[in-house]
Motif scaffolding. Structure first.
Motif, PDB file in Angstrom:
ATOM      1  N   ALA A 340     -47.729 -23.304  66.732  1.00 61.19           N
ATOM      2  CA  ALA A 340     -48.606 -22.183  66.389  1.00 61.19           C
ATOM      3  C   ALA A 340     -49.043 -22.327  64.945  1.00 61.19           C
ATOM      4  O   ALA A 340     -48.263 -22.751  64.100  1.00 61.19           O
ATOM      5  N   LEU A 341     -50.309 -22.023  64.690  1.00 65.10           N
ATOM      6  CA  LEU A 341     -50.810 -22.052  63.315  1.00 65.10           C
ATOM      7  C   LEU A 341     -51.405 -20.694  62.966  1.00 65.10           C
ATOM      8  O   LEU A 341     -52.344 -20.232  63.600  1.00 65.10           O
ATOM      9  N   VAL A 342     -50.805 -20.049  61.978  1.00 63.74           N
ATOM     10  CA  VAL A 342     -51.370 -18.799  61.475  1.00 63.74           C
ATOM     11  C   VAL A 342     -52.274 -19.170  60.316  1.00 63.74           C
ATOM     12  O   VAL A 342     -51.788 -19.578  59.261  1.00 63.74           O
ATOM     13  N   PRO A 343     -53.596 -19.115  60.518  1.00 61.17           N
ATOM     14  CA  PRO A 343     -54.499 -19.669  59.507  1.00 61.17           C
ATOM     15  C   PRO A 343     -54.584 -18.818  58.253  1.00 61.17           C
ATOM     16  O   PRO A 343     -54.215 -17.646  58.247  1.00 61.17           O
ATOM     17  N   GLU A 344     -55.095 -19.458  57.220  1.00 62.31           N
ATOM     18  CA  GLU A 344     -55.223 -18.825  55.913  1.00 62.31           C
ATOM     19  C   GLU A 344     -56.291 -17.735  55.955  1.00 62.31           C
ATOM     20  O   GLU A 344     -56.072 -16.609  55.519  1.00 62.31           O
ATOM     21  N   ASP A 345     -57.441 -18.104  56.504  1.00 65.22           N
ATOM     22  CA  ASP A 345     -58.554 -17.166  56.541  1.00 65.22           C
ATOM     23  C   ASP A 345     -58.478 -16.400  57.852  1.00 65.22           C
ATOM     24  O   ASP A 345     -59.187 -16.664  58.793  1.00 65.22           O
ATOM     25  N   ARG A 346     -57.569 -15.427  57.880  1.00 63.90           N
ATOM     26  CA  ARG A 346     -57.234 -14.819  59.154  1.00 63.90           C
ATOM     27  C   ARG A 346     -58.362 -14.019  59.760  1.00 63.90           C
ATOM     28  O   ARG A 346     -58.570 -14.000  60.952  1.00 63.90           O
ATOM     29  N   ARG A 347     -59.114 -13.339  58.912  1.00 64.29           N
ATOM     30  CA  ARG A 347     -60.149 -12.483  59.473  1.00 64.29           C
ATOM     31  C   ARG A 347     -61.203 -13.291  60.202  1.00 64.29           C
ATOM     32  O   ARG A 347     -61.710 -12.887  61.223  1.00 64.29           O
ATOM     33  N   LYS A 348     -61.514 -14.475  59.646  1.00 64.50           N
ATOM     34  CA  LYS A 348     -62.563 -15.276  60.274  1.00 64.50           C
ATOM     35  C   LYS A 348     -62.040 -16.120  61.414  1.00 64.50           C
ATOM     36  O   LYS A 348     -62.684 -16.284  62.420  1.00 64.50           O
TER      37      LYS A 348
END
Ligand SMILES: Nc1ncnc2c1ncn2[C@@H]1O[C@H](COP(=O)(O)OP(=O)(O)OP(=O)(O)O)[C@@H](O)[C@H]1O
Ligand SMILES: [Mg+2]
Length: 508
Positions: A340-348
């Motif tokens: 799983a990858l929780v991305p940095e730019d979460r909103r986008k």
């Protein structure tokens, strides 16, 4: 040197008193008060969902207040559009500026109000000269002729500030402007903010980082649960006091790491290279281990994470997961095999903003929840409820549109979405960015517990205390390469900073 005005006694440039704003049943602002003075940089702090951005949006003319007072230079105002707020001398700089990517830097500054010459033609020369003059005044170097596409967030914010100056805005508001900036960029933004203060403008600065608040601002207002708590000079207060006012109790920012048994290698990265982005990255990740990936913003850490997970490709090297090759460029396969990858730019990158919270939390586990091809809402809600409560997501209802949640609460929803997949390898990119001080230690506790359960965690973070506090092992990247590897015991702030910058002074 111009001394900062005393905001308590000077006449307010802008004042809100007991402002109320509801959205249907949700009371976003119960009693918002704020008093900004010319020549001052004022901080606004509060937990995720405290109402800070709502207050800003009322000032910006994006929302209209239900009741309460709002005055500008002593005169009552009621903006019904952002154009009115702009015309009144207010500029708001958001975390992610909205510029026109095909237009030049200069054109963006003068968008919609280009100066014309005698024959009514747009006077490009005058525009360009004015842009250059503003950049000089701000002490920044930016090419006025280049298109804005591809500029860093920091440079885009500078363009927004230049626009505000060209409009001679008297009030400048920045809502979490530093969240996506590197250390150098933050310093440049602060220098610009200080010179605007010295010119007698009123500035408002919203941030979850106390070091920034204390470094930049002279006065602070604390909000809690949609209401004003207190305004004090920063010289008279401490982080602990502010936190107590924000949260209503004592909290420690860093949760002590729990001991976990480190097991076998689950993820192995070998010689990973993507031309011009990162080179020859090799490391192992073991079950139960938290590996911190430190470095400056722009060192290539997020790019490595994206390549491992498969959202980006790479030219050479390999990724091995549980002893078997993980094909590149295939995030579906990576997810199915437990990454799983929780991305940095979460909103986008992580959310469907007009979908409900439940749907977003269960976005990555839909196939698991489906029975006979149908998703049972009960299962969906049950799964969502677990994560929403563990992460303290503040929302009126689980089916509330995710886009109406506060910024920090949206971040928590993305975290929940990936944790719900029950990964064996969890990659988190800046897991606590935009998350308030109270929930931060909660996120740390959660990561620690997941490691105890045997999950292998790769944690990218630009916050040194977070890396040093949480990681069993620290990797450091600089300019696309691994430049350091330290055990928990060896990882001192100096050693990590040196590997990140190769600058003994920065490390000292
Ligand atoms: N358009 C909207 N519709 C419904 N609720 C909203 C809307 N805008 C804000 N809210 C709610 O109002 C509350 C305050 O949100 P706001 O964005 O002002 O918080 P914040 O202090 O900026 O938090 P953060 O630090 O997370 O950015 C939240 O509970 C949010 O869900
Ligand atoms: Mg906000």
């Amino acid at each position: 040197m111009v001394l900062a005005a005393d905001p308590q006694t000077s006449p307010p440039a802008l004042e809100l008193t007991r402002v109320v704003k509801s959205f249907g049943p949700v009371i976003a602002l119960r009693s918002g008060s704020l008093r900004l003075a010319a020549g001052s940089i004022h901080a606004l702090v509060g937990e995720n969902g405290a109402g800070k951005s709502t207050l800003v949006k009322i000032i910006a003319g994006l929302y209209r207040r239900d009741s309460g007072e709002f005055t500008l230079g002593g005169r009552s105002v009621d903006f019904t559009s952002t154009a009115q707020s702009k015309a009144a001398g207010i500029a708001v700089i958001y975390q992610e500026p909205t510029l026109f990517p095909d237009l030049s830097v200069t054109e963006n500054i003068f968008m919609g109000r280009q100066p014309t010459n005698r024959v009514g033609r747009i006077d490009r020369r005058a525009m360009r000269e004015e842009a250059v003059r503003i950049f000089e005044r701000l002490g920044v170097r930016l090419d006025p002729d280049r298109v804005t596409e591809g500029l860093s967030i920091a440079d885009q914010q500078i363009i927004e500030i230049a626009k505000a100056i060209s409009l001679d805005a008297r009030v400048l508001i920045m809502d979490e402007p530093t969240a996506a900036l590197s250390g150098v960029e933050v310093e440049r933004l602060f220098a610009v903010a200080r010179s605007l203060r010295d010119e007698g403008r009123a500035l408002l600065f919203i941030s979850h980082r106390f070091d920034e608040v204390f470094a930049l601002c002279d006065t602070v207002t604390v909000m809690r649960d949609g209401a004003y708590v207190d305004t004090t000079p920063l010289a008279d207060t401490t982080v602990d006091d502010l936190v107590r006012q924000m949260v209503g109790r004592d909290v420690t920012e860093l949760f002590p790491k729990l001991p976990a048994d480190v097991g076998d290698v689950v993820l192995s990265v070998e010689g990973l290279t993507r031309r011009g982005v990162f080179t020859d990255i090799s490391f192992d990740l073991r079950a139960g281990e938290i590996v911190g990936l430190a470095g400056l913003v722009g060192a290539g850490r997020s790019e490595v994470a994206r390549a491992i997970f498969g959202v980006d490709s790479y030219e050479s090297g390999s990724v091995t997961l549980h002893g078997a090759h993980l094909p590149k460029g295939n995030p579906q396969k990576a997810t199915a095999r437990g990454v799983a990858l929780v991305p940095e730019d979460r909103r986008k990158q992580g959310l469907v903003l007009d979908d409900g919270v439940s749907r977003n939390v269960t976005l990555a586990i839909r196939s698991k929840l489906a029975k006979w091809g149908l998703i049972w809402t009960g299962l969906e809600n049950a799964a969502a409820r677990v994560w929403a409560s563990r992460l303290e997501v503040k929302t009126n209802a689980l089916d509330a549109e995710t886009g109406t949640l506060s910024g920090g609460n949206q971040q928590k929803v993305v975290l929940g979405k990936w944790l719900a997949t029950e990964p064996t390898v969890l990659i988190v990119d800046e897991p606590t960015r935009g998350i308030d001080v109270g929930t931060k230690s909660e996120v740390h506790r959660l990561l620690s517990e997941l490691a105890q359960q045997g999950i292998a965690i790769l944690m990218i973070s630009s916050e040194l205390p977070e890396v040093l506090g949480m990681a069993d092992r620290v990797l450091v990247m600089r300019e696309g390469r691994l430049t350091g590897q330290f055990s928990r015991a060896e990882a001192t702030p100096e050693a990590v900073m040196f590997a990140a910058t190769a600058d003994a002074e920065a490390a000292a």
